[in-house]
Design an enzyme around this catalytic site. Structure first.
Site, mmCIF file in Angstrom:
data_model
loop_
_atom_site.group_PDB
_atom_site.id
_atom_site.type_symbol
_atom_site.label_atom_id
_atom_site.label_comp_id
_atom_site.label_asym_id
_atom_site.label_seq_id
_atom_site.Cartn_x
_atom_site.Cartn_y
_atom_site.Cartn_z
ATOM 1 N N LEU A 21 0.742 -1.156 -0.108
ATOM 2 C CA LEU A 21 0.033 -0.183 -0.067
ATOM 3 C C LEU A 21 0.766 1.295 -0.127
ATOM 4 O O LEU A 21 0.257 2.402 -0.089
ATOM 5 C CB LEU A 21 -0.769 0.039 1.183
ATOM 6 C CG LEU A 21 -1.769 -1.219 1.365
ATOM 7 C CD1 LEU A 21 -2.497 -0.914 2.721
ATOM 8 C CD2 LEU A 21 -3.232 -0.866 0.177
ATOM 9 N N THR A 67 11.160 -3.712 2.249
ATOM 10 C CA THR A 67 10.195 -4.799 3.412
ATOM 11 C C THR A 67 10.719 -5.950 3.003
ATOM 12 O O THR A 67 11.856 -6.249 2.336
ATOM 13 C CB THR A 67 8.772 -4.324 2.765
ATOM 14 O OG1 THR A 67 7.948 -5.132 3.438
ATOM 15 C CG2 THR A 67 8.282 -4.784 1.102
ATOM 16 N N LYS A 71 15.021 -6.245 4.619
ATOM 17 C CA LYS A 71 15.322 -5.258 5.515
ATOM 18 C C LYS A 71 16.822 -5.230 6.222
ATOM 19 O O LYS A 71 17.486 -4.157 6.323
ATOM 20 C CB LYS A 71 14.408 -5.056 6.760
ATOM 21 C CG LYS A 71 13.057 -4.634 6.135
ATOM 22 C CD LYS A 71 12.027 -4.406 7.556
ATOM 23 C CE LYS A 71 10.615 -4.105 7.223
ATOM 24 N NZ LYS A 71 9.531 -3.962 8.121
ATOM 25 N N ASP A 107 9.330 1.633 11.695
ATOM 26 C CA ASP A 107 8.395 0.643 12.139
ATOM 27 C C ASP A 107 8.006 1.024 13.593
ATOM 28 O O ASP A 107 6.985 1.042 13.984
ATOM 29 C CB ASP A 107 8.875 -0.546 12.012
ATOM 30 C CG ASP A 107 8.725 -1.038 10.469
ATOM 31 O OD1 ASP A 107 7.919 -0.442 9.598
ATOM 32 O OD2 ASP A 107 9.404 -2.181 10.097
ATOM 33 N N GLY A 132 6.641 -13.011 18.925
ATOM 34 C CA GLY A 132 7.522 -12.934 17.753
ATOM 35 C C GLY A 132 8.825 -12.167 18.122
ATOM 36 O O GLY A 132 8.784 -11.427 18.797
ATOM 37 N N ALA A 133 9.674 -12.822 17.186
ATOM 38 C CA ALA A 133 11.147 -12.260 17.381
ATOM 39 C C ALA A 133 11.979 -12.054 16.072
ATOM 40 O O ALA A 133 13.080 -12.194 15.913
ATOM 41 C CB ALA A 133 12.063 -13.089 18.281
HETATM 42 P P1 NDP Z 1 9.746 -12.281 10.002
HETATM 43 O O1 NDP Z 1 9.612 -13.403 9.060
HETATM 44 O O2 NDP Z 1 11.172 -11.335 10.368
HETATM 45 O O3 NDP Z 1 9.480 -13.053 11.629
HETATM 46 C C1 NDP Z 1 8.155 -13.730 11.639
HETATM 47 C C2 NDP Z 1 7.959 -14.174 13.100
HETATM 48 O O4 NDP Z 1 6.773 -14.754 13.137
HETATM 49 C C3 NDP Z 1 9.001 -15.163 13.717
HETATM 50 O O5 NDP Z 1 8.960 -14.545 15.162
HETATM 51 C C4 NDP Z 1 8.464 -16.610 13.731
HETATM 52 O O6 NDP Z 1 8.775 -17.126 14.624
HETATM 53 C C5 NDP Z 1 6.995 -16.237 13.676
HETATM 54 N N1 NDP Z 1 6.100 -17.094 13.128
HETATM 55 C C6 NDP Z 1 5.946 -17.293 11.906
HETATM 56 N N2 NDP Z 1 5.079 -18.367 11.993
HETATM 57 C C7 NDP Z 1 4.677 -19.013 13.157
HETATM 58 C C8 NDP Z 1 3.681 -19.703 13.758
HETATM 59 N N3 NDP Z 1 2.981 -20.617 12.785
HETATM 60 N N4 NDP Z 1 3.661 -19.673 15.113
HETATM 61 C C9 NDP Z 1 4.438 -18.838 15.669
HETATM 62 N N5 NDP Z 1 5.125 -18.039 15.615
HETATM 63 C C10 NDP Z 1 5.157 -17.959 13.972
HETATM 64 O O7 NDP Z 1 8.594 -11.392 9.754
HETATM 65 P P2 NDP Z 1 8.489 -9.673 10.433
HETATM 66 O O8 NDP Z 1 8.958 -9.593 11.780
HETATM 67 O O9 NDP Z 1 9.113 -8.862 9.305
HETATM 68 O O10 NDP Z 1 6.756 -9.513 10.202
HETATM 69 C C11 NDP Z 1 6.027 -9.988 11.207
HETATM 70 C C12 NDP Z 1 4.455 -9.634 10.817
HETATM 71 O O11 NDP Z 1 4.568 -8.075 11.176
HETATM 72 C C13 NDP Z 1 4.337 -9.737 9.438
HETATM 73 O O12 NDP Z 1 2.843 -10.336 9.304
HETATM 74 C C14 NDP Z 1 4.273 -8.166 8.813
HETATM 75 O O13 NDP Z 1 3.403 -7.955 7.912
HETATM 76 C C15 NDP Z 1 3.751 -7.569 9.822
HETATM 77 N N6 NDP Z 1 4.360 -5.848 9.877
HETATM 78 C C16 NDP Z 1 3.536 -4.940 9.764
HETATM 79 C C17 NDP Z 1 3.981 -3.640 9.740
HETATM 80 C C18 NDP Z 1 3.148 -2.390 9.627
HETATM 81 O O14 NDP Z 1 3.381 -1.602 9.088
HETATM 82 N N7 NDP Z 1 1.857 -2.696 9.911
HETATM 83 C C19 NDP Z 1 5.543 -3.442 9.436
HETATM 84 C C20 NDP Z 1 6.236 -4.497 9.452
HETATM 85 C C21 NDP Z 1 5.751 -5.959 9.620
HETATM 86 P P3 NDP Z 1 10.218 -18.218 14.323
HETATM 87 O O15 NDP Z 1 11.207 -17.378 14.962
HETATM 88 O O16 NDP Z 1 9.985 -19.419 15.321
HETATM 89 O O17 NDP Z 1 10.229 -18.842 12.912
#
Ligand code: NDP
Length: 278
Positions: A21, A67, A71, A107, A132-133
Site C-alpha cells: 500500500l 520490506t 530489511k 516501524d 514474535g522475534a
Molecule cells: P519475520 O519473518 O522476520 O518474523 C516472523 C516471526 O513470526 C518470527 O518470530 C516467527 O517465529 C513467527 N512465526 C511465523 N510463523 C509462526 C507460527 N506458525 N507460530 C508462531 N510464530 C510464528 O517477519 P517480520 O517480523 O518482518 O513480520 C512480522 C509481521 O509483522 C508480518 O505479518 C508483517 O506483515 C507485519 N508487519 C507490519 C508492519 C506494519 O507497518 N503494519 C511493518 C512490519 C511488519 P520463528 O522465529 O519461530 O520462525
C-alpha cells in the site's frame, strides 16, 4: 503560466511487493502537501537487491522503503544507520546522502505514534508482551522503550531467537525471553503485541489458554484478514481494546516521508480511506 515541478523519485523494494500500500500512501501524502514525486513498487530478489538499488540511485532515486525479505540486507548496504536501525539490524527507510545511503527504521515509531495519537493508548509504565522475534519485533523494541514501556517479555516459537533479541537489545531496557509454550505464570500484561507472521502464512498461533490478558490492549502488526485470528482470540479472552497494524503502516510511512521531504504529513484522512477500502 503554470510552473512545471520537477518530480523526485522514490520506491519500495521487496519480494513480493505488488500488494504494498506504500505507493498509494506516499502519493496521497504528496498530493495533500503539493509535493511532486514518483513512488513505485520494485520487486527484487535478495541476490539482485544491491545492484538494483545502485541502479535506482544512478537513475535519480533519492529515497526508498524496504520490506520483506530485504530489511536486514538494506542495513548492511548503508553507510550510516540511525540508532533504531542499528539496534534492530533492519532498515525500512533509505535516505540518499551525497556519499551513500543512510538507513532508518520507522516501524517502531510508527507503531507507537499510532497507539498514542490515533488510539489514545499510554505505553509509558506498561508491562508489554511481544509475540514474535523477527525483523518487525526487533524494529519496534527500541521505540517501545523510548515511549517509556517499563518491561518487555518476548515470546517466540523458536526460543533462541527471542533470547538473541533480548541479548542484542538489552541496552534498550529490561527484556525477558521465552518460548510461546512457556507463557504460564508470567503475570499480567498491559499490552499484548502480535509481531508474528503466523496468520499471514495461514498458520495458527498457539497461545496457552492460561495467558493472563483481561483488561489489556491487544495489537496485531498485520492488518486485513491476517490480523483477525489474533484479534478474535483477544476478544474471546475478554480484551476490550484491539487494534490492527494499518495505523502503524500509515504512521511509519509518514515518518519516512518526513525524513525525505522535511515535513510530516497528516495521516488521518489516508488511514480513513484505507479502512474504508478494507
Ligand atoms: P519475520 O519473518 O522476520 O518474523 C516472523 C516471526 O513470526 C518470527 O518470530 C516467527 O517465529 C513467527 N512465526 C511465523 N510463523 C509462526 C507460527 N506458525 N507460530 C508462531 N510464530 C510464528 O517477519 P517480520 O517480523 O518482518 O513480520 C512480522 C509481521 O509483522 C508480518 O505479518 C508483517 O506483515 C507485519 N508487519 C507490519 C508492519 C506494519 O507497518 N503494519 C511493518 C512490519 C511488519 P520463528 O522465529 O519461530 O520462525
Amino acid at each position: 503560466m503554470s510552473r512545471v515541478r520537477a518530480s523526485s523519485s522514490f520506491a519500495v523494494f521487496g519480494q513480493p511487493v505488488g500488494h504494498s500500500l506504500s505507493p498509494y500512501i506516499h502519493r496521497r501524502f504528496a498530493e495533500a502537501g503539493g509535493i511532486a514525486l514518483d513512488y513505485v513498487a520494485l520487486e527484487v530478489e535478495p541476490a539482485r537487491f544491491a545492484t538494483r538499488l545502485a541502479r535506482f540511485h544512478a537513475e535519480g532515486g533519492q529515497g526508498a522503503n524496504v520490506t520483506l525479505p530485504l530489511k536486514e540486507q538494506a542495513a548492511r548496504l548503508c553507510l550510516e544507520l540511525s540508532p533504531a536501525a542499528r539496534l534492530s539490524g533492519a532498515v525500512n527507510t533509505l535516505v540518499r546522502r551525497a556519499d551513500g545511503w543512510r538507513g532508518d527504521n520507522t516501524d517502531g515509531i510508527g507503531l507507537c505514534r499510532d497507539l498514542r495519537a490515533n488510539a489514545g493508548v499510554t505505553l509509558a509504565g506498561q508491562r508489554v508482551l511481544l509475540l514474535g522475534a523477527g525483523g518487525a519485533a526487533r524494529g519496534i523494541v527500541p521505540a517501545l522503550f523510548d515511549e517509556g514501556v517499563a518491561e518487555l517479555v518476548v515470546a517466540n516459537r523458536s526460543p533462541e531467537r527471542a533470547i538473541a533479541l533480548a541479548h542484542d537489545l538489552a541496552e534498550c531496557g529490561p527484556i525477558d525471553a521465552c518460548a510461546l509454550e512457556q507463557l504460564h505464570d508470567v503475570g499480567h500484561f498491559g499490552v499484548l503485541i502480535n509481531a508474528t507472521s503466523a496468520a499471514r502464512q495461514g498458520e495458527a498461533l498457539a497461545l496457552p489458554a492460561s495467558l493472563p490478558a483481561s483488561g489489556a490492549l491487544a495489537c496485531d502488526l498485520s492488518y486485513g484478514v491476517a490480523a483477525r485470528p489474533f484479534l478474535d482470540w483477544a476478544a474471546s479472552v475478554g480484551i476490550a481494546r484491539r487494534r490492527d497494524g494499518l495505523g502503524m503502516l500509515v504512521e511509519q510511512a509518514a515518518e519516512s516521508f518526513l525524513r525525505w521531504h522535511g515535513v510530516r504529513p497528516a495521516t488521518a484522512a489516508v488511514l480513513m480511506e484505507l479502512r474504508a477500502r478494507a
